[in-house]
Design a protein around this motif. Sequence first.
Motif, PDB file in Angstrom:
ATOM      1  N   LEU A   1       0.829  -1.202   0.000  1.00 23.30           N
ATOM      2  CA  LEU A   1       0.000   0.000   0.000  1.00 23.30           C
ATOM      3  C   LEU A   1       0.868   1.258   0.000  1.00 23.30           C
ATOM      4  O   LEU A   1       0.535   2.258  -0.644  1.00 23.30           O
ATOM      5  CB  LEU A   1      -0.926  -0.014   1.217  1.00 23.30           C
ATOM      6  N   LYS A   2       2.009   1.207   0.689  1.00 23.19           N
ATOM      7  CA  LYS A   2       2.911   2.364   0.711  1.00 23.19           C
ATOM      8  C   LYS A   2       3.493   2.623  -0.676  1.00 23.19           C
ATOM      9  O   LYS A   2       3.627   3.787  -1.091  1.00 23.19           O
ATOM     10  CB  LYS A   2       4.041   2.150   1.724  1.00 23.19           C
ATOM     11  N   HIS A   3       3.838   1.558  -1.402  1.00 24.21           N
ATOM     12  CA  HIS A   3       4.332   1.740  -2.768  1.00 24.21           C
ATOM     13  C   HIS A   3       3.269   2.426  -3.630  1.00 24.21           C
ATOM     14  O   HIS A   3       3.585   3.329  -4.422  1.00 24.21           O
ATOM     15  CB  HIS A   3       4.719   0.393  -3.384  1.00 24.21           C
ATOM     16  N   LEU A   4       2.018   1.996  -3.487  1.00 21.47           N
ATOM     17  CA  LEU A   4       0.923   2.632  -4.227  1.00 21.47           C
ATOM     18  C   LEU A   4       0.793   4.104  -3.842  1.00 21.47           C
ATOM     19  O   LEU A   4       0.587   4.971  -4.702  1.00 21.47           O
ATOM     20  CB  LEU A   4      -0.406   1.924  -3.938  1.00 21.47           C
TER      21      LEU A   4
ATOM     22  N   SER B   1      11.747   6.296   3.528  1.00 18.07           N
ATOM     23  CA  SER B   1      13.163   5.917   3.577  1.00 18.07           C
ATOM     24  C   SER B   1      13.348   4.422   3.794  1.00 18.07           C
ATOM     25  O   SER B   1      14.270   3.822   3.243  1.00 18.07           O
ATOM     26  CB  SER B   1      13.875   6.703   4.683  1.00 18.07           C
ATOM     27  N   ALA B   2      12.463   3.808   4.575  1.00 20.84           N
ATOM     28  CA  ALA B   2      12.569   2.368   4.834  1.00 20.84           C
ATOM     29  C   ALA B   2      12.366   1.548   3.567  1.00 20.84           C
ATOM     30  O   ALA B   2      12.839   0.411   3.472  1.00 20.84           O
ATOM     31  CB  ALA B   2      11.550   1.956   5.892  1.00 20.84           C
TER      32      ALA B   2
ATOM     33  N   GLU C   1      13.382   8.620  -1.701  1.00 20.24           N
ATOM     34  CA  GLU C   1      13.936   9.887  -1.221  1.00 20.24           C
ATOM     35  C   GLU C   1      12.863  10.657  -0.453  1.00 20.24           C
ATOM     36  O   GLU C   1      11.663  10.439  -0.635  1.00 20.24           O
ATOM     37  CB  GLU C   1      14.415  10.734  -2.403  1.00 20.24           C
ATOM     38  N   PRO C   2      13.288  11.594   0.417  1.00 18.86           N
ATOM     39  CA  PRO C   2      12.306  12.438   1.114  1.00 18.86           C
ATOM     40  C   PRO C   2      11.486  13.249   0.110  1.00 18.86           C
ATOM     41  O   PRO C   2      11.955  13.541  -0.985  1.00 18.86           O
ATOM     42  CB  PRO C   2      13.184  13.376   1.964  1.00 18.86           C
ATOM     43  N   ARG C   3      10.286  13.615   0.495  1.00 18.35           N
ATOM     44  CA  ARG C   3       9.437  14.403  -0.389  1.00 18.35           C
ATOM     45  C   ARG C   3      10.030  15.785  -0.601  1.00 18.35           C
ATOM     46  O   ARG C   3      10.641  16.373   0.293  1.00 18.35           O
ATOM     47  CB  ARG C   3       8.020  14.532   0.180  1.00 18.35           C
ATOM     48  N   LYS C   4       9.805  16.304  -1.806  1.00 23.30           N
ATOM     49  CA  LYS C   4      10.309  17.619  -2.167  1.00 23.30           C
ATOM     50  C   LYS C   4       9.234  18.677  -1.956  1.00 23.30           C
ATOM     51  O   LYS C   4       8.033  18.406  -2.059  1.00 23.30           O
ATOM     52  CB  LYS C   4      10.760  17.621  -3.631  1.00 23.30           C
ATOM     53  N   CYS C   5       9.668  19.875  -1.692  1.00 25.24           N
ATOM     54  CA  CYS C   5       8.776  21.026  -1.609  1.00 25.24           C
ATOM     55  C   CYS C   5       8.213  21.305  -3.004  1.00 25.24           C
ATOM     56  O   CYS C   5       8.960  21.328  -3.984  1.00 25.24           O
ATOM     57  CB  CYS C   5       9.560  22.238  -1.105  1.00 25.24           C
ATOM     58  N   PHE C   6       6.893  21.510  -3.106  1.00 22.92           N
ATOM     59  CA  PHE C   6       6.320  21.731  -4.440  1.00 22.92           C
ATOM     60  C   PHE C   6       6.496  23.163  -4.933  1.00 22.92           C
ATOM     61  O   PHE C   6       6.133  23.477  -6.056  1.00 22.92           O
ATOM     62  CB  PHE C   6       4.849  21.288  -4.525  1.00 22.92           C
TER      63      PHE C   6
END
Length: 200
Positions: A96-99, A128-129, A133-138
């Motif tokens: 579900l996380k991949h989705l 990260s697990a 990568e961490p989410r980027k600022c839009f």
Amino acid sequence: MTNSILEAREKRWAKKLWLVQKFVEKAPVASLAVLTLRMPMPLRASARAADIAHRLFSLFEETIQNADIALSYKELKISADGPESYIVCDAEAEMLKHLAVRFESEHNWGELVDIDIMDSCGHTKNRSALGYEPRKCFVCNEVAAVCAAGRSHSLQEIQARIEKILERAPEHLFLQKPHMHDAYPEPYKNSGGLHASIHG
């Protein structure tokens, strides 16, 4: 941050745990998706933001169903912290996380939503697990957490970028119209929530 917002966040955390405990008893595998908006409080506490959240909720629900994952429970409500949505699925949390990450990264409006995933033991799956990568600022494409912590962008700058993101999809034509100087004019009153349990 006001006491009502802090209380809403505490209630959201408690609700996550309650939903996982309730539905794990009904399915051998269960995981929970929780959707919130990536907007500062003045922007997400509005009828327009609630409209956006409702459409994102429906779009992610459709994504789950297209992956042949059964839904056990779904709920969309408005709290003092803005719109929040809950979906319990008969699926492994990692799947579900991949989705969720794919939706956040690839859908036209994906940048406007945070989708948290919790497994049947109450553990949150983070990017990260799973090697993301961490989410980027839009607004500026830097790490979002850094921009948020430093309040790097003005409300007007964020609002303008949100409107540009919304224009990517035809659904924006059906949203409530923004005002010239304020796209998020009136606080959205707590409706008590709209919910539906498939189990009844």
